[in-house]
Every structure is written in structure tokens, then in C-alpha cells.
Design an enzyme around this catalytic site. Sequence first.
Site, PDB file in Angstrom:
ATOM      1  N   GLY A   1       0.300  -6.907   1.463  1.00 15.06           N
ATOM      2  CA  GLY A   1      -0.860  -6.599   0.666  1.00 15.06           C
ATOM      3  C   GLY A   1      -1.099  -5.118   0.481  1.00 15.06           C
ATOM      4  O   GLY A   1      -2.029  -4.729  -0.202  1.00 15.06           O
ATOM      5  N   CYS A   2      -0.286  -4.263   1.067  1.00 14.09           N
ATOM      6  CA  CYS A   2      -0.486  -2.828   0.922  1.00 14.09           C
ATOM      7  C   CYS A   2       0.650  -2.255   0.109  1.00 14.09           C
ATOM      8  O   CYS A   2       1.802  -2.337   0.506  1.00 14.09           O
ATOM      9  CB  CYS A   2      -0.539  -2.150   2.283  1.00 14.09           C
ATOM     10  SG  CYS A   2      -0.692  -0.364   2.175  1.00 14.09           S
TER      11      CYS A   2
END
Length: 283
Positions: free
Chosen positions: A109-110
Site C-alpha cells: 500500500g505504500c
Amino acid sequence: MDDRCTLDKPELVWRGRDPVPSSRRVAEERPIALTYNGSTYAVMMASPVDLVDFGIGFSLSEGTVADPGAILSIDVIELELGCEVRIWLDDSHARILAGRRRAMVGPVGCGLCGIESLEQACPRPAHVVGQRRFRPADIPKAMRSLRPLQQHHQATGAMHAAAYWDGNEIRLVREDVGRHNALDKLAGAAARAGLETSRGAVLITSRVSVELVQKTARMGVPLLVAVSAPTSLAIEMAERAGLTLVAVARDDGYEIFTHAGRIIFGDEDLVSAAAVPMDSLSR
């Protein structure tokens, strides 16, 4: 279904009475190191499947290469702690990469780990020039047709999917525990298949972050459809990129945030509508 990215794990299940021993099929998550010409560039937490697609798509999304032809070879090495995707570039791209190499460790998610400035976080997006237009009722149908193709998510309930829809049928689907990784895998698979991505759409089973908009625009895809909502920066980036952003896609409809002119509302002929100039496509 490729069982390399799912595992059975023991558990206790409580449903209001005594706990019962059971097991659950879960998504496997492993560190995936991407190396270029022998040096590590990034380590991502991802599903250990479709890693050649991942290596190609990540290279395209990051701008490491503009064309898959610059990649001489890719080898996937399984190690005790994870996997290594060894990518070998031609000399010219290797020299360019060496001049701007950065170490990066990216959790799921980053997409911004290792970025050193605000300018790097929000670069100018690729401009989408595809003029394909779409009938409004076809978009929910496409999203419905994606559900049975999410085999890993059906088994685990814990994986995102990214799909390429050509306006008539879904041509490719890639899944991963990370939504960014799923889209990178899709980009790599589409490049390997030689698909004309300017004529279709990307479908994703997640919210829309700015990185997903950037990756879709770099693929040259004119329409991005998501099941969940976009962030403010994702909307702004889609507007700048000339990308039609459709989100909160449900069976009964969806919300259009940018460049709504690519959606045909009325009885226009789809073939003739495809020739409408890009400057007529506005919000």
C-alpha cells in the site's frame, strides 16, 4: 489457480459457543527484491506469483525503462526469506539507472518510500491520448464479469485484482496482496502480450490512490474504474493526465470524477464517437 500465493493456516473459530479448531486459506505475502544488473533497487511485500510480469510492470511504472525491449532478461530466484527478481538492462538504461539509484523498502500500500522531495512525490503524469469512448451500462457489466475471475481473492478474501478490459471482454487479470503490485503485474502482462491499451480500461478492486492513477496513465489507458472511492490527489492527477476516472462502481451505477466525455450518454454510435477529438473530452 496458482497455489504458490495461498497457504492453509490453522485457526480457532468462535461463533458464540465453544471455539472449534479449523483452518483457513490465506494469501501468502513475501518480500520480493527487484534488482537491476546485480544491484538491489527495491524490496516490496507482495504475492509470490506472476513475478516476471511484476518485474516488467514495475520497471515501466517507475520509468526505469520506457519500453520492455530495454530489458535483456529477467530471472526469478526463490530464496529462503523471499524471492529475487533479477532484471538485466541494456547498457544505456543501466547507466541512466546508476545515476539515479535509490534504495527503497515498500510495505503493501505504500508507493512513495524512498522519495526525497515533494516534486518526486507528485511528478507530472503521462498524458493519456486514447479517444475510445464507452457506453455507460457496459461498465457495471465489466466489473461484474471480473468477480469470478478473482480466483485468489475467492480463496482467501484478502487479495486485490487489476484487470484490462478492452471494452468488450476482460483480457487480463492479475492479483496481489497489494493493489499497487496488482497493477504493476497487469502492466507487465499487457506489455508482454502486446495489447493496445489505449483502446480499453483498467478495472481495480480497491480505492484509487494517486499512484494508481499515475501507473494507469503511464500504461496509456484512457479509463480507470474502481470499486471504491478516490483520494483528492488521485482526482487532481487524473484531471491533469487526461484520464477518465470512474469510482464507487456498483451494480446500480458509479461516479465519474474526471473527463466524463469518454462516457456516451445517449444513442450515439460507438464507432463514430471514438473519433471525437480529445479537446472535446472534458469534465
